[in-house]
Design an enzyme around this catalytic site. Structure first.
Site: not given
Ligand code: CP
Ligand code: NVA
Length: 293
Positions: A246, A209, A130, A100, A127, A274
């Site tokens: 998500c 989201d 996801q 990440r 993402h 997931r």
């Molecule tokens: N949806 C998602 O990626 O959750 P986290 O940020 O908890 O990994």
């Molecule tokens: N759009 C959100 C998704 C988190 C899983 C972010 O980037 O924080």
């Protein structure tokens, strides 16, 4: 190299193969095949995570593999070491890297220098894992994603972009409703509108989201309220429409509590998926390490 970074580089057959495998692995969840026995995944994060971190770790372990979990700031990458050096060294220790990393370009640079597969655990612009879980959930609940209308409400963010990318490959209708100023500056305007009702009408899937993504603390949210997913908005969708997100949610901003907790809500099914889709993505990425699917 079998990286899983940019959905736009995939064809329908490959994504469908991964999705089919994920459904099979879910059916085998109490006796998972030891497909990744002896293999190690490194996981590195520059932002918070619950689902991505847990699902990849459990996925590796259920399939017989191992994990090393790192916060980027605890590594030399958070100091002075270059991406190239880090990629070279990590590739000597592990069989794949899930990362990440806010900066998408830096993730691609890491992939360029690594000699093991890189999996995108979320960047500021995408993402993909996801969205694969989301599609898997839609297939489970509605039979197929092809030809369905999926309507998004709120911000234009990394998750929106990944829905757009995958809709072009898997042939479903994707429409994203958002405030006018965001719609006008959207990188991909083809699927964007500010008309909530047009987006919601006869939708099969309603999705949203958080309006404030990680790293956007202090962002004003007033202009997003007309885009909240609530009972009035859900009423415009098809009778059997599902709601998904998500997670994590900002309770109860982008979605009202009654919708999030309604029988139409599949948010925790998507969170569970997931786990199963990560297993299938890892198995696909690790074909060169001898994994057969
Ligand atoms: N949806 C998602 O990626 O959750 P986290 O940020 O908890 O990994
Ligand atoms: N759009 C959100 C998704 C988190 C899983 C972010 O980037 O924080």
């Amino acid at each position: 190299m079998r990286n899983f970074i940019n959905l736009s580089e995939f064809d329908k057959q490959t994504l469908s193969t991964i999705l089919k495998h994920a459904h099979e692995l879910k059916a085998q969840k109490f006796a998972p095949p030891q497909l990744l026995k002896g293999l190690t995944l490194a996981m590195m994060f520059d932002k918070l995570s619950t689902r991505t971190r847990m699902s990849f770790e459990v996925a590796m372990k259920q399939l017989g593999g191992h994990t090393v979990v790192l916060s980027m700031n605890d590594t030399q990458l958070g100091g002075a070491e270059s991406i190239e050096s880090t990629a070279q060294v990590m590739s000597r220790y592990v069989d794949a890297i899930m990362i990440r990393m806010s900066d998408h370009t830096k993730m691609e640079e890491l992939a360029h220098h690594a000699s093991v597969p890189i999996v995108n655990g979320m960047t500021d612009i995408s993402h993909p894992c996801q969205i694969m879980a989301s599609v898997m959930t839609i297939e489970e609940k509605l039979g197929s994603v092809e030809g369905k209308k999926i309507a998004w409400f709120g911000d234009y963010n990394n998750v929106t972009q990944s829905y757009m990318d995958i809709s072009k490959i898997l042939n479903f209708e994707f429409i994203a409703a958002m405030p006018e100023d965001i719609a006008q500056n959207a990188p991909d305007k083809l699927f964007v509108t500010s008309d909530v009702n047009a987006a919601a009408k006869d939708a099969d899937v309603i999705v949203t989201d958080t309006w404030v993504s990680l790293g956007q603390d202090g962002k004003a949210i007033e202009k997003f309220w007309p885009y909240q997913v609530n009972a009035a908005l859900m009423a415009q969708a098809k009778d059997n429409a599902i709601f998904t997100h998500c997670l994590p949610m900002h309770e109860w901003e982008e979605v009202s509590e009654d919708v999030a907790k309604s029988s139409a809500s599949v948010i925790y099914d998507e969170a569970e998926n997931r786990l199963h889709i990560q297993k299938a993505i890892l198995a696909w990425c690790l074909a060169d390490a001898g994994v057969k699917i």
